[in-house]
Design a protein around this motif. Structure first.
Motif, PDB file in Angstrom:
ATOM      1  N   THR A 265       4.915  91.584 114.214  1.00  5.39           N
ATOM      2  CA  THR A 265       5.796  90.540 113.345  1.00  5.39           C
ATOM      3  C   THR A 265       6.472  89.783 114.181  1.00  5.39           C
ATOM      4  O   THR A 265       6.417  89.229 115.238  1.00  5.39           O
ATOM      5  CB  THR A 265       6.710  91.725 112.738  1.00  5.39           C
ATOM      6  N   VAL A 266       7.082  88.685 113.450  1.00  2.00           N
ATOM      7  CA  VAL A 266       7.549  87.578 114.087  1.00  2.00           C
ATOM      8  C   VAL A 266       8.536  87.939 114.868  1.00  2.00           C
ATOM      9  O   VAL A 266       8.713  87.591 116.018  1.00  2.00           O
ATOM     10  CB  VAL A 266       8.249  86.568 113.080  1.00  2.00           C
TER      11      VAL A 266
ATOM     12  N   ALA B  16      -2.779  87.091 113.346  1.00  2.00           N
ATOM     13  CA  ALA B  16      -1.972  88.091 112.747  1.00  2.00           C
ATOM     14  C   ALA B  16      -1.592  89.061 113.621  1.00  2.00           C
ATOM     15  O   ALA B  16      -0.378  89.831 113.387  1.00  2.00           O
ATOM     16  CB  ALA B  16      -2.914  88.955 111.731  1.00  2.00           C
ATOM     17  N   THR B  17      -2.108  89.296 114.829  1.00  2.00           N
ATOM     18  CA  THR B  17      -1.721  90.280 115.752  1.00  2.00           C
ATOM     19  C   THR B  17      -1.275  89.737 117.106  1.00  2.00           C
ATOM     20  O   THR B  17      -0.971  90.439 118.011  1.00  2.00           O
ATOM     21  CB  THR B  17      -3.002  91.170 116.106  1.00  2.00           C
ATOM     22  N   GLU B  18      -1.366  88.545 117.429  1.00  2.00           N
ATOM     23  CA  GLU B  18      -1.261  87.861 118.684  1.00  2.00           C
ATOM     24  C   GLU B  18      -0.018  87.505 118.806  1.00  2.00           C
ATOM     25  O   GLU B  18       0.270  86.641 118.013  1.00  2.00           O
ATOM     26  CB  GLU B  18      -2.591  86.935 119.161  1.00  2.00           C
ATOM     27  N   CYS B  19       0.566  87.517 120.105  1.00  2.00           N
ATOM     28  CA  CYS B  19       2.048  86.851 120.407  1.00  2.00           C
ATOM     29  C   CYS B  19       1.732  85.947 121.788  1.00  2.00           C
ATOM     30  O   CYS B  19       1.475  86.729 122.880  1.00  2.00           O
ATOM     31  CB  CYS B  19       2.939  87.881 120.674  1.00  2.00           C
ATOM     32  N   TRP B  20       2.145  85.000 121.918  1.00  2.00           N
ATOM     33  CA  TRP B  20       1.913  84.088 123.066  1.00  2.00           C
ATOM     34  C   TRP B  20       3.315  83.627 123.435  1.00  2.00           C
ATOM     35  O   TRP B  20       4.032  83.027 122.681  1.00  2.00           O
ATOM     36  CB  TRP B  20       1.102  82.956 122.915  1.00  2.00           C
TER      37      TRP B  20
ATOM     38  N   GLY C 148       1.861  93.459 110.969  1.00  2.00           N
ATOM     39  CA  GLY C 148       2.900  94.494 110.483  1.00  2.00           C
ATOM     40  C   GLY C 148       3.967  93.861 109.518  1.00  2.00           C
ATOM     41  O   GLY C 148       5.103  94.736 109.212  1.00  2.00           O
ATOM     42  N   ALA C 149       3.926  92.928 108.980  1.00  2.00           N
ATOM     43  CA  ALA C 149       4.513  92.475 107.626  1.00  2.00           C
ATOM     44  C   ALA C 149       3.880  91.337 106.851  1.00  2.00           C
ATOM     45  O   ALA C 149       3.845  89.912 107.237  1.00  2.00           O
ATOM     46  CB  ALA C 149       5.930  91.803 108.400  1.00  2.00           C
ATOM     47  N   SER C 150       3.572  91.976 105.668  1.00  6.42           N
ATOM     48  CA  SER C 150       2.666  91.060 104.994  1.00  6.42           C
ATOM     49  C   SER C 150       3.349  89.692 104.274  1.00  6.42           C
ATOM     50  O   SER C 150       2.571  88.899 103.942  1.00  6.42           O
ATOM     51  CB  SER C 150       2.206  91.933 103.830  1.00  6.42           C
ATOM     52  N   LYS C 151       4.811  89.745 104.429  1.00  2.00           N
ATOM     53  CA  LYS C 151       5.504  88.770 103.764  1.00  2.00           C
ATOM     54  C   LYS C 151       5.992  87.686 105.016  1.00  2.00           C
ATOM     55  O   LYS C 151       6.492  86.810 104.829  1.00  2.00           O
ATOM     56  CB  LYS C 151       6.704  89.013 103.098  1.00  2.00           C
TER      57      LYS C 151
END
Length: 467
Positions: A386-387, A407-411, A432-435
């Motif tokens: 999620t954000v 959709a799944t990666e955080c940098w 993890g959060a469709s909206k």
């Protein structure tokens, strides 16, 4: 009416076939990434209002619910290759109706727009579309076939990989390599920019896609042919029987007879006229037309518009967007007495998440690269991304920027090259959060800690002896 689009055999084969039409051999085909926008919008038929059915839209980002004089000139980019073309092209989308009755859009990767220099005689003058010109091909309410109608002959479907001829309707057999929806616009013109039905100022030539123009419409325009290739083989399991396809157009048409397309001219007219007059190669390759300066593939794919109708147009839905009952052969199509679909044109959709309570804010959508990461300091992946999870991770690591991708990666990173910002394609829902939205293909949804600027400002003020 096969014109060898995405399913091309060879350029030599294309030239061999077109050579049989001595006045029709010159053409170029323009790839359009897409869709630039999928929305219930049709500024020709329903100006200033939400359209009854969904369209897939290509071309200049000046597209709007109302397209008055000069509207296309507001475009700053296009999803189509030619920089001189800020036109808009749109057609209904293809959907799958599952065995349980729910519907889902069928994927496509854009359109091919052919510009063909077809005329009756070699000495005939071929005209570019004038400023303010617009037109419509096809009839959305058709559910029967009139084999004598030139307008219906202009609509066809190619079932790639089936080794079968093209059909006037969606075929009831499987297409291993995709289903290509095709439409020819009329090319004989009476000199008017538009007409009440957006069709009468034009007519088809004697052969629909070639031949002689009628005396009522003596001027010959360059011919437009559009094809969109849909990936339908992934839906093979949803066929109710081996002889009945499960597909439907977004206007509720399960036959395919109601396929249609719209065009609003946004060309730089002198450039198009020069291309018509001088680009006489029979290869169809747009790069062979030196008159036309071209966008890169990244530039066309980055040219998108956020929707303004607050409704779902992706994923599984209980019904088609709008109020479009699914109808088959012979059906009479009439608007429903009442329709509870969204009819309000709102503000452009935002793909940012409010994380101000965490001390972070959205910066924008950045174009990323495997060779030169925008935020290279730290990477974390999670199937429940999620954000909030990403900004919390980067904050804990002491970084001032957080970016989400795929959709799944955080940098994470300590600095951002603002030249990478400007894309609008950070539209992939977070795992993890469709909206919420977590970037896209080589696109980063970038957030910045709101305290970083204040901290740097205090540091510089101390160095300057101000505190």
């Amino acid at each position: 009416m096969k014109l060898f689009g995405t399913d091309s055999p060879s350029l030599a084969a294309v030239a061999a076939v077109l050579a049989t039409l001595p006045t029709a051999s010159a053409f170029f085909r323009m790839p359009c990434s897409g869709p630039m926008l999928r929305e219930r919008s049709d500024p020709i038929v329903n100006p200033g209002a939400v359209s009854p059915h969904l369209h897939t839209i290509f071309g200049g980002n000046g597209f709007n619910f109302t397209m008055g004089a000069g509207a296309t000139k507001k475009s700053t980019c296009s999803s189509c290759k030619a920089k001189a073309d800020m036109s808009n092209y749109w057609a209904p989308d293809l959907w799958i109706q599952a065995k349980n009755g729910s519907v889902h859009p069928v994927d496509h990767s854009g359109a091919l727009v052919y510009y063909l220099q077809r005329k009756d005689k070699d000495t005939d003058k071929l005209y570019a579309f004038p400023e303010g010109f617009r037109m419509l091909a096809g009839t959305p309410t058709l559910r029967t076939l009139d084999k004598t109608s030139k307008a219906q002959k202009a609509v066809s479907y190619a079932c790639l990989g089936s080794n079968k001829a093209e059909t006037p309707a969606i075929p009831n057999y499987k297409c291993p390599d995709g289903l290509r929806a095709q439409i020819f616009f009329p090319s004989c013109w009476n000199g008017q920019l538009d007409s009440k039905d957006h069709k009468s100022h034009l007519a088809y030539p004697s052969g629909t896609d070639s031949g002689k123009c009628p005396s009522t419409h003596p001027k010959r325009l360059v011919s437009i042919f559009i094809e969109v290739l849909y990936s339908i083989s992934e839906w093979d399991a949803e066929w109710k029987s081996s002889s009945k396809h499960p597909f439907v157009l977004s206007n509720g048409d399960a036959t395919g007879y109601g396929y249609h397309a719209d065009f609003v001219n946004g060309w730089d007219v002198p450039t198009l006229q020069k291309a018509i007059d001088t680009c006489t190669a029979d290869s169809g390759v747009i790069e062979d037309c030196a008159v036309l300066k071209l966008y890169t593939n990244d530039e066309t794919s980055n040219c998108v518009i956020p929707p303004r109708v607050a409704e779902s147009t992706s994923g599984w839905l209980p019904a088609l967007p709008g109020c479009n009952a699914i109808t088959g052969v012979g059906a009479t199509v009439t608007p429903p007495a009442t329709c509870k679909a969204v009819s309000v044109i709102g503000a452009p959709k935002s793909y940012a998440t409010d994380v101000s309570s965490r001390g972070w804010k959205y910066v924008g959508c950045a174009s990323d690269s495997l060779d030169a990461r925008v935020l290279p300091k730290d990477r974390m992946a999670d199937d429940a991304m999620t954000v909030e999870m990403c900004v919390d991770h980067c904050k804990a690591k002491g970084w001032s920027y957080a970016g989400l991708q795929w959709a799944t990666e955080c940098w994470c990173g300590s600095a951002l090259d603002t030249k990478t910002l400007g894309s609008n394609k950070c539209t992939t829902p977070c795992a993890g959060a469709s909206k919420e939205y977590c970037g896209g293909d080589r696109k980063l949804s970038v957030y910045k800690t709101a305290t970083a600027k204040r901290r740097r400002s205090l540091h510089h003020r101390r160095r300057a002896g101000l505190v």
